[in-house]
Design a protein around this motif. Structure first.
Motif, PDB file in Angstrom:
ATOM      1  N   GLN A   1       0.944  -1.162  -0.045  1.00 57.89           N
ATOM      2  CA  GLN A   1      -0.177   0.101   0.037  1.00 57.89           C
ATOM      3  C   GLN A   1       0.873   1.368  -0.072  1.00 57.89           C
ATOM      4  N   ALA A   2       1.913   1.186   0.610  1.00 59.84           N
ATOM      5  CA  ALA A   2       2.987   2.400   0.671  1.00 59.84           C
ATOM      6  C   ALA A   2       3.490   2.631  -0.561  1.00 59.84           C
ATOM      7  N   GLY A   3       3.836   1.325  -1.093  1.00 60.55           N
ATOM      8  CA  GLY A   3       4.458   1.760  -2.380  1.00 60.55           C
ATOM      9  C   GLY A   3       3.676   2.061  -3.580  1.00 60.55           C
ATOM     10  N   ARG A   4       2.322   1.913  -3.574  1.00 53.85           N
ATOM     11  CA  ARG A   4       1.406   2.219  -4.625  1.00 53.85           C
ATOM     12  C   ARG A   4       1.110   3.889  -4.057  1.00 53.85           C
ATOM     13  N   ASN A   5       0.888   4.091  -3.065  1.00 56.03           N
ATOM     14  CA  ASN A   5       0.673   5.632  -2.593  1.00 56.03           C
ATOM     15  C   ASN A   5       1.753   6.412  -2.926  1.00 56.03           C
ATOM     16  N   ALA A   6       3.084   5.968  -2.812  1.00 59.08           N
ATOM     17  CA  ALA A   6       4.315   6.850  -3.173  1.00 59.08           C
ATOM     18  C   ALA A   6       4.431   6.970  -4.704  1.00 59.08           C
ATOM     19  N   ALA A   7       4.006   5.732  -5.356  1.00 56.61           N
ATOM     20  CA  ALA A   7       4.186   6.067  -6.822  1.00 56.61           C
ATOM     21  C   ALA A   7       2.922   7.047  -7.220  1.00 56.61           C
ATOM     22  N   ARG A   8       1.901   7.202  -6.737  1.00 60.25           N
ATOM     23  CA  ARG A   8       0.889   7.993  -6.985  1.00 60.25           C
ATOM     24  C   ARG A   8       1.199   9.371  -6.526  1.00 60.25           C
ATOM     25  N   PHE A   9       1.928   9.463  -5.327  1.00 60.12           N
ATOM     26  CA  PHE A   9       2.685  10.776  -5.245  1.00 60.12           C
ATOM     27  C   PHE A   9       3.428  11.531  -6.209  1.00 60.12           C
ATOM     28  N   VAL A  10       4.353  10.599  -6.600  1.00 55.90           N
ATOM     29  CA  VAL A  10       5.312  11.360  -7.467  1.00 55.90           C
ATOM     30  C   VAL A  10       4.836  11.457  -9.110  1.00 55.90           C
ATOM     31  N   GLN A  11       3.551  10.533  -9.297  1.00 53.41           N
ATOM     32  CA  GLN A  11       2.838  10.904 -10.565  1.00 53.41           C
ATOM     33  C   GLN A  11       1.962  12.096 -10.378  1.00 53.41           C
ATOM     34  N   GLY A  12       1.773  12.525  -9.572  1.00 55.35           N
ATOM     35  CA  GLY A  12       0.745  13.707  -9.297  1.00 55.35           C
ATOM     36  C   GLY A  12      -0.763  13.602  -9.216  1.00 55.35           C
ATOM     37  N   GLN A  13      -0.805  12.304  -8.815  1.00 57.17           N
ATOM     38  CA  GLN A  13      -2.341  11.756  -8.733  1.00 57.17           C
ATOM     39  C   GLN A  13      -2.736  11.730  -7.265  1.00 57.17           C
ATOM     40  N   ALA A  14      -1.886  12.222  -6.083  1.00 53.57           N
ATOM     41  CA  ALA A  14      -2.374  12.386  -4.795  1.00 53.57           C
ATOM     42  C   ALA A  14      -2.940  13.810  -4.718  1.00 53.57           C
ATOM     43  N   GLY A  15      -3.729  14.399  -5.218  1.00 55.48           N
ATOM     44  CA  GLY A  15      -4.227  15.714  -4.977  1.00 55.48           C
ATOM     45  C   GLY A  15      -4.822  16.023  -3.614  1.00 55.48           C
ATOM     46  N   GLU A  16      -5.355  17.332  -3.483  1.00 53.17           N
ATOM     47  CA  GLU A  16      -5.877  17.826  -2.289  1.00 53.17           C
ATOM     48  C   GLU A  16      -7.365  17.386  -2.410  1.00 53.17           C
ATOM     49  N   THR A  17      -7.877  17.408  -1.311  1.00 49.89           N
ATOM     50  CA  THR A  17      -9.212  16.902  -0.985  1.00 49.89           C
ATOM     51  C   THR A  17      -9.865  17.921   0.097  1.00 49.89           C
ATOM     52  N   PRO A  18     -11.140  18.227  -0.606  1.00 47.23           N
ATOM     53  CA  PRO A  18     -11.899  19.242   0.332  1.00 47.23           C
ATOM     54  C   PRO A  18     -12.297  18.767   1.823  1.00 47.23           C
ATOM     55  N   THR A  19     -12.186  17.534   2.106  1.00 48.82           N
ATOM     56  CA  THR A  19     -12.815  16.857   3.353  1.00 48.82           C
ATOM     57  C   THR A  19     -11.425  17.280   4.275  1.00 48.82           C
ATOM     58  N   PRO A  20     -11.729  17.343   5.448  1.00 51.35           N
ATOM     59  CA  PRO A  20     -10.779  17.505   6.355  1.00 51.35           C
ATOM     60  C   PRO A  20     -10.174  16.181   7.140  1.00 51.35           C
ATOM     61  N   ASP A  21      -9.131  16.214   7.508  1.00 50.00           N
ATOM     62  CA  ASP A  21      -8.446  15.045   8.194  1.00 50.00           C
ATOM     63  C   ASP A  21      -9.047  14.834   9.568  1.00 50.00           C
ATOM     64  N   ILE A  22      -9.471  13.502   9.621  1.00 50.32           N
ATOM     65  CA  ILE A  22      -9.939  13.105  10.941  1.00 50.32           C
ATOM     66  C   ILE A  22      -9.120  12.339  11.890  1.00 50.32           C
ATOM     67  N   ARG A  23      -8.620  12.669  13.051  1.00 50.68           N
ATOM     68  CA  ARG A  23      -7.986  11.894  13.991  1.00 50.68           C
ATOM     69  C   ARG A  23      -8.608  10.692  14.760  1.00 50.68           C
ATOM     70  N   VAL A  24      -7.915   9.527  14.411  1.00 51.76           N
ATOM     71  CA  VAL A  24      -8.880   8.315  14.921  1.00 51.76           C
ATOM     72  C   VAL A  24      -8.470   8.330  16.610  1.00 51.76           C
ATOM     73  N   THR A  25      -9.830   8.089  17.500  1.00 51.94           N
ATOM     74  CA  THR A  25      -9.944   8.065  18.492  1.00 51.94           C
ATOM     75  C   THR A  25      -9.618   6.489  19.317  1.00 51.94           C
ATOM     76  N   ALA A  26      -8.576   6.188  19.815  1.00 50.98           N
ATOM     77  CA  ALA A  26      -8.601   4.731  20.452  1.00 50.98           C
ATOM     78  C   ALA A  26      -9.005   4.901  21.899  1.00 50.98           C
ATOM     79  N   GLU A  27      -9.947   4.077  22.216  1.00 49.08           N
ATOM     80  CA  GLU A  27     -10.585   4.043  23.730  1.00 49.08           C
ATOM     81  C   GLU A  27     -10.919   2.885  24.210  1.00 49.08           C
ATOM     82  N   ASN A  28     -11.133   2.654  25.485  1.00 53.23           N
ATOM     83  CA  ASN A  28     -11.688   1.551  25.953  1.00 53.23           C
ATOM     84  C   ASN A  28     -11.043   0.249  25.665  1.00 53.23           C
ATOM     85  N   GLY A  29      -9.811   0.167  26.043  1.00 54.71           N
ATOM     86  CA  GLY A  29      -8.851  -1.025  25.860  1.00 54.71           C
ATOM     87  C   GLY A  29      -8.150  -1.028  24.508  1.00 54.71           C
ATOM     88  N   VAL A  30      -8.630  -0.200  23.689  1.00 54.15           N
ATOM     89  CA  VAL A  30      -7.397  -0.143  22.531  1.00 54.15           C
ATOM     90  C   VAL A  30      -6.404   0.810  22.423  1.00 54.15           C
TER      91      VAL A  30
END
Length: 427
Positions: A318-347
């Motif tokens: 997955q990292a290799g695919r996404n790195a290739a997409r990055f250098v090929q200019g396919q990983a553009g900006e997105t209008p949705t915001p980043d969401i931090r995952v909350t780990a709780e109750n034993g996680v």
């Protein structure tokens, strides 16, 4: 200055899988940098079987598993620099998003490499005795389990004949079996926590099958001997991990192996300025396995410690695919915001730590570990207040990484995503 589109730091299972997938994604300018004299990483000394059940649907030894990927690298003609130590990674000073990788080897000397994307795949190292605060002198005969594994499996040396092992990580369990098969007497495996840190199958196959006792909630309180280990004393600990007087047990031995946890190898990552997770000790990544530095991706044990190399390969692909997409200019900006995952109750943590629903592929693989042993528990994922996954687990333990796959549709149906939570529930 040399140039490449993608620089892969590390030629172990993660680095090889990432380079192969980047090549398959259409990127030809890739360079793998490996400090050892051969590719394969830690797998070269893992001569036991149990690898490849998920990836190849057959049971392989570590070197066999590594060779499958080495063959693909050679077939795809991906260049590799062996015996090469990466000294630093830094951002280019000309204002571009390129990274300057400085490395050193015998043939080229000190070289600076300009890369558009970097994949971190440096693996992890063992926690040494100095980090464990064990009293006693510094005699010969104290090794980390991985060092002992290399001595036996690659160099052909026996570290000792009478062994005590501190820590029940997978390498320690496997070395308990290995040392027994080579004629040594493994007296006991002591574990500080009230549960094992290794896979259940390794406890059964490496300890139970050979009659080696596993002493939970025990630790080493004394090492005897100045020139060579003569004896080790272990004692039971209380709920605060303090030794309980009167519970000491002395074992005469000549070797103490330490299997007390693995630490992601992140000096390069820290030097680059990427945000490091205080729980995993690896970089924080988003759903593309991209760190807080754009164009720098992480995978494998440098990201978080894995149980199975098959999952390392999946993550690295997955990292290799996404790195290739990055250098090929396919990983553009997105209008949705980043969401931090909350780990709780034993996680304890999740990987990725940050998710942007607008950048997700059709499915998202979320990996996490629990903080204690749970029986008949449910693993739940919530988007906002809506539960999108509820899965029952008969047993969830810290020694085994949990994996859930979430479909992108689940996020789309939730409308505007404001929170993502992973937790354990009783029903």
């Amino acid at each position: 200055m040399n140039r490449t589109k993608i620089a892969v730091i590390g030629g172990g299972p993660a680095g090889l899988a990432a380079a192969i997938e980047a090549k398959k994604a259409g990127e030809d300018s890739i360079l793998v940098l490996e400090r050892d004299r051969c590719l394969g990483g830690i797998l070269n000394q893992c001569i036991h079987n149990g690898f490849g059940l998920h990836t190849f649907k057959e049971e392989l030894t570590g070197p066999e598993y590594a060779q499958r990927f080495i063959d693909q690298v050679r077939e795809l003609e991906i260049p590799c620099r062996l015996g090469t130590m990466v000294m630093s990674i830094a951002m280019a000073e000309d204002g571009s998003s390129d990274k300057i990788v400085t490395y050193l080897n015998h043939e080229e000397g000190l070289v600076q490499l300009r890369a558009e994307a970097v994949i971190l795949a440096m693996g992890c190292r063992e926690r040494p005795r100095g980090a464990l605060n064990i009293p006693g002198f510094r005699p010969a005969g104290i090794y980390t389990a991985g060092t002992a594994q290399k001595l036996v499996n690659i160099d052909g040396f026996m570290p000792g004949r009478s062994v005590v092992i501190l820590g029940s990580g997978d390498i320690g369990l496997i070395m308990a079996r290995r040392m027994t098969l080579e004629g040594a007497k493994v007296q006991a495996v002591a574990e500080l926590m009230p549960y094992s840190g290794g896979l259940k199958r390794n406890i059964v196959q490496c300890l139970d099958d050979f009659g080696i006792p596993l002493k939970l909630s025990h630790t080493v309180v004394n090492i005897e001997g100045k020139e060579r280990v003569k004896a080790v004393t272990i004692a039971k600990v209380d709920e605060r991990n303090k030794p309980i007087p009167g519970t000491e047990e002395r074992f005469e031995c000549d070797t103490l192996l330490l299997s007390c946890g693995l630490l992601p190898e992140n000096e390069l990552t820290s030097g680059l300025g990427a945000v490091i997770s205080p729980v995993t000790r690896g970089p924080e990544v988003n759903e593309s396995l991209e760190t807080s530095i754009p164009g720098v991706f992480a995978c494998g044990n440098v990201l978080h410690v894995h149980d199975l190399v098959d999952f390392v390969s999946q993550e690295a692909a997955q990292a290799g695919r996404n790195a290739a997409r990055f250098v090929q200019g396919q990983a553009g900006e997105t209008p949705t915001p980043d969401i931090r995952v909350t780990a709780e109750n034993g996680v304890r943590y999740t990987v990725p730590e940050i998710i942007n629903p607008g950048r997700m592929e059709d499915t998202l693989t979320l990996r996490f570990r629990v903080g204690a042993v749970y029986q008949d528990i449910y693993e739940s994922v919530y988007v906002n207040d809506r539960r999108i996954l509820h899965r029952k687990k008969k047993i969830a333990a810290p020694g085994e990484m949990e994996t859930v796959v979430i479909k992108k549709d689940s996020f789309d149906q939730a409308g505007e995503v404001k929170s993502i939570t992973v937790r354990l529930e009783e029903e």
